[in-house]
Design a protein around this motif. Sequence first.
Motif, PDB file in Angstrom:
ATOM      1  N   PRO A  80       0.305   2.818  11.348  1.00 31.36           N
ATOM      2  CA  PRO A  80       0.021   4.267  11.338  1.00 31.36           C
ATOM      3  C   PRO A  80       1.132   5.102  10.714  1.00 31.36           C
ATOM      4  CG  PRO A  80      -0.634   3.308  13.431  1.00 31.36           C
ATOM      5  CD  PRO A  80       0.059   2.217  12.674  1.00 31.36           C
ATOM      6  N   ALA A  81       2.403   4.779  11.005  1.00 38.80           N
ATOM      7  CA  ALA A  81       3.505   5.572  10.459  1.00 38.80           C
ATOM      8  C   ALA A  81       3.551   5.481   8.942  1.00 38.80           C
ATOM      9  CB  ALA A  81       4.833   5.114  11.059  1.00 38.80           C
ATOM     10  N   VAL A  82       3.308   4.285   8.393  1.00 38.99           N
ATOM     11  CA  VAL A  82       3.300   4.115   6.940  1.00 38.99           C
ATOM     12  C   VAL A  82       2.118   4.866   6.332  1.00 38.99           C
ATOM     13  CG1 VAL A  82       3.086   2.429   5.068  1.00 38.99           C
ATOM     14  CG2 VAL A  82       4.493   1.898   7.070  1.00 38.99           C
ATOM     15  N   ALA A  83       0.956   4.754   6.985  1.00 42.21           N
ATOM     16  CA  ALA A  83      -0.227   5.461   6.489  1.00 42.21           C
ATOM     17  C   ALA A  83      -0.021   6.974   6.521  1.00 42.21           C
ATOM     18  CB  ALA A  83      -1.446   5.070   7.321  1.00 42.21           C
ATOM     19  N   ASP A  84       0.625   7.471   7.578  1.00 39.90           N
ATOM     20  CA  ASP A  84       0.917   8.909   7.665  1.00 39.90           C
ATOM     21  C   ASP A  84       1.829   9.350   6.531  1.00 39.90           C
ATOM     22  OD1 ASP A  84      -0.629   9.114   9.913  1.00 39.90           O
ATOM     23  OD2 ASP A  84       1.056   9.057  11.331  1.00 39.90           O
ATOM     24  N   GLY A  85       2.820   8.517   6.205  1.00 42.91           N
ATOM     25  CA  GLY A  85       3.730   8.840   5.105  1.00 42.91           C
ATOM     26  C   GLY A  85       3.008   8.897   3.775  1.00 42.91           C
ATOM     27  N   ILE A  86       2.056   7.989   3.570  1.00 45.28           N
ATOM     28  CA  ILE A  86       1.282   7.986   2.328  1.00 45.28           C
ATOM     29  C   ILE A  86       0.426   9.242   2.228  1.00 45.28           C
ATOM     30  CG2 ILE A  86      -0.627   6.823   1.140  1.00 45.28           C
ATOM     31  CD1 ILE A  86       0.557   4.166   2.146  1.00 45.28           C
ATOM     32  N   ARG A  87      -0.214   9.626   3.339  1.00 47.90           N
ATOM     33  CA  ARG A  87      -1.036  10.834   3.333  1.00 47.90           C
ATOM     34  C   ARG A  87      -0.174  12.088   3.124  1.00 47.90           C
ATOM     35  NH1 ARG A  87      -4.247   7.980   7.278  1.00 47.90           N
ATOM     36  NH2 ARG A  87      -2.840   8.706   8.933  1.00 47.90           N
ATOM     37  N   ALA A  88       1.020  12.094   3.733  1.00 48.39           N
ATOM     38  CA  ALA A  88       1.898  13.271   3.626  1.00 48.39           C
ATOM     39  C   ALA A  88       2.447  13.458   2.216  1.00 48.39           C
ATOM     40  CB  ALA A  88       3.058  13.142   4.616  1.00 48.39           C
ATOM     41  N   SER A  89       2.434  12.390   1.415  1.00 52.48           N
ATOM     42  CA  SER A  89       2.962  12.499   0.053  1.00 52.48           C
ATOM     43  C   SER A  89       2.089  13.403  -0.815  1.00 52.48           C
ATOM     44  CB  SER A  89       3.060  11.109  -0.593  1.00 52.48           C
ATOM     45  OG  SER A  89       1.763  10.570  -0.831  1.00 52.48           O
ATOM     46  N   GLY A  90       0.833  13.568  -0.404  1.00 53.05           N
ATOM     47  CA  GLY A  90      -0.071  14.447  -1.130  1.00 53.05           C
ATOM     48  C   GLY A  90      -0.536  13.892  -2.462  1.00 53.05           C
ATOM     49  N   LYS A  91      -0.259  12.628  -2.737  1.00 57.74           N
ATOM     50  CA  LYS A  91      -0.636  12.055  -4.034  1.00 57.74           C
ATOM     51  C   LYS A  91      -2.089  11.589  -4.046  1.00 57.74           C
ATOM     52  CE  LYS A  91       4.107  10.533  -4.954  1.00 57.74           C
ATOM     53  NZ  LYS A  91       5.002   9.382  -5.188  1.00 57.74           N
ATOM     54  N   GLY A  92      -2.662  11.407  -2.834  1.00 54.11           N
ATOM     55  CA  GLY A  92      -4.042  10.949  -2.758  1.00 54.11           C
ATOM     56  C   GLY A  92      -4.148   9.467  -3.075  1.00 54.11           C
ATOM     57  N   GLY A  93      -4.735   8.705  -2.181  1.00 51.79           N
ATOM     58  CA  GLY A  93      -4.860   7.269  -2.389  1.00 51.79           C
ATOM     59  C   GLY A  93      -3.541   6.552  -2.210  1.00 51.79           C
ATOM     60  N   LEU A  94      -3.455   5.370  -2.753  1.00 53.82           N
ATOM     61  CA  LEU A  94      -2.279   4.519  -2.605  1.00 53.82           C
ATOM     62  C   LEU A  94      -1.252   4.884  -3.680  1.00 53.82           C
ATOM     63  CD1 LEU A  94      -1.392   2.144  -0.789  1.00 53.82           C
ATOM     64  CD2 LEU A  94      -2.284   0.607  -2.533  1.00 53.82           C
ATOM     65  N   PRO A  95      -0.037   5.276  -3.303  1.00 54.10           N
ATOM     66  CA  PRO A  95       0.967   5.655  -4.315  1.00 54.10           C
ATOM     67  C   PRO A  95       1.484   4.444  -5.082  1.00 54.10           C
ATOM     68  CG  PRO A  95       1.931   5.715  -2.116  1.00 54.10           C
ATOM     69  CD  PRO A  95       0.458   5.461  -1.923  1.00 54.10           C
ATOM     70  N   ALA A  96       1.876   4.659  -6.307  1.00 45.20           N
ATOM     71  CA  ALA A  96       2.340   3.570  -7.167  1.00 45.20           C
ATOM     72  C   ALA A  96       3.601   2.912  -6.635  1.00 45.20           C
ATOM     73  CB  ALA A  96       2.571   4.091  -8.589  1.00 45.20           C
ATOM     74  N   ASP A  97       4.421   3.669  -5.874  1.00 47.93           N
ATOM     75  CA  ASP A  97       5.686   3.111  -5.397  1.00 47.93           C
ATOM     76  C   ASP A  97       5.590   2.519  -3.991  1.00 47.93           C
ATOM     77  OD1 ASP A  97       5.289   5.454  -4.036  1.00 47.93           O
ATOM     78  OD2 ASP A  97       7.292   6.267  -4.376  1.00 47.93           O
ATOM     79  N   ALA A  98       4.374   2.324  -3.492  1.00 47.46           N
ATOM     80  CA  ALA A  98       4.206   1.751  -2.147  1.00 47.46           C
ATOM     81  C   ALA A  98       4.759   0.332  -2.096  1.00 47.46           C
ATOM     82  CB  ALA A  98       2.728   1.736  -1.763  1.00 47.46           C
ATOM     83  N   VAL A  99       5.359  -0.026  -0.959  1.00 49.14           N
ATOM     84  CA  VAL A  99       5.828  -1.402  -0.750  1.00 49.14           C
ATOM     85  C   VAL A  99       4.597  -2.269  -0.475  1.00 49.14           C
ATOM     86  CG1 VAL A  99       7.232  -2.938   0.658  1.00 49.14           C
ATOM     87  CG2 VAL A  99       8.030  -0.602   0.165  1.00 49.14           C
ATOM     88  N   ILE A 100       4.385  -3.270  -1.297  1.00 45.52           N
ATOM     89  CA  ILE A 100       3.202  -4.119  -1.212  1.00 45.52           C
ATOM     90  C   ILE A 100       3.563  -5.471  -0.599  1.00 45.52           C
ATOM     91  CG2 ILE A 100       1.438  -5.337  -2.542  1.00 45.52           C
ATOM     92  CD1 ILE A 100       1.042  -2.317  -2.341  1.00 45.52           C
ATOM     93  N   ILE A 101       2.802  -5.875   0.394  1.00 39.70           N
ATOM     94  CA  ILE A 101       2.944  -7.220   0.978  1.00 39.70           C
ATOM     95  C   ILE A 101       1.781  -8.045   0.453  1.00 39.70           C
ATOM     96  CG2 ILE A 101       3.092  -8.547   3.109  1.00 39.70           C
ATOM     97  CD1 ILE A 101       3.784  -5.854   4.519  1.00 39.70           C
ATOM     98  N   GLU A 102       2.078  -9.119  -0.261  1.00 39.45           N
ATOM     99  CA  GLU A 102       0.999  -9.926  -0.828  1.00 39.45           C
ATOM    100  C   GLU A 102       1.150 -11.385  -0.419  1.00 39.45           C
ATOM    101  OE1 GLU A 102       1.024  -9.831  -5.049  1.00 39.45           O
ATOM    102  OE2 GLU A 102       3.160 -10.233  -5.245  1.00 39.45           O
TER     103      GLU A 102
END
Length: 301
Positions: A176-198
Amino acid sequence: MTGLKNSMANDLPSLKGLQAFEAVCQFNSFTDAARALNVQQPAISYQIKTLEDELGVKLFDRRQGRLAPTAAGEILFEAVSRSFDSLRSVSRRLRTQARPVTTIATYPGVATHWLTPRLAQLSQKLGTAPRIITLVKDADLLREKADCWILFGAGRWPGLEARLLLKEEVCPVAAPAVADGIRASGKGGLPADAVIIEQEDPERRWLSWDDWLRLTPEQVGLDGPRITVNDHGLALHMALTGAGVTLGWTAVIQDLLTAGSLVRVSEHSVASEAGYWLVARPGFFDAQVGAAMLGSLDATG
């Protein structure tokens, strides 16, 4: 030896009398004790009277209109209760040991996040708790002496039968905290600089981040740092701790999504023809244990 047998028989009061006595002590009522033991009330009265005659003591008194054990009754109840509890415990253990234990082999992530919440229902259907083995690689899992396996694939394993449990459908999820940070960025959707776990997948068996980007309308480069792991369960664990965003199998993580432990960070999911299958030797699904497994685990609807 005959004298010893006679002595042992004479020293012990009747089992029915002791059962009636324990029930009366627990319910403080002849009527309720009779109901619990599924007999008539006069039968309880008779057993208590016979037990008192055998022991030569009075076991119950009426105190202010309420049935209560005498001092002798208290002593007897302590011994009877302790002995019966021990017998019940041993009996349960012996019955459990007598039942065959079903062994299930699967991946750590599936066992932790999908199978575990279903174990109570599965154990009830099987009559005993199953044994769970977890390994990352299919080859290692299939070497285990298991009754059945939960494996990922297209449903074809030579010499084995398979029933589909979960279709492959993945979506990006995060704590939830990571998702909140993504939403707060205001960029909409998944930001390009997100840390990806694959998940490491040299054979390209599972839907990957590249597949997700190709099959969804998301317009993002995902140029941020990437953490690579060799197991879906570890990827989910890292996402739960807030380490980044991972692709989660929606059916596997549904309980985590419902609880709010993980949150979708995109509305887009992608699916394939593959999935998680219950795999077993021929004849398993025709037997009672196979039917019980499918009845408890089938989530395809």
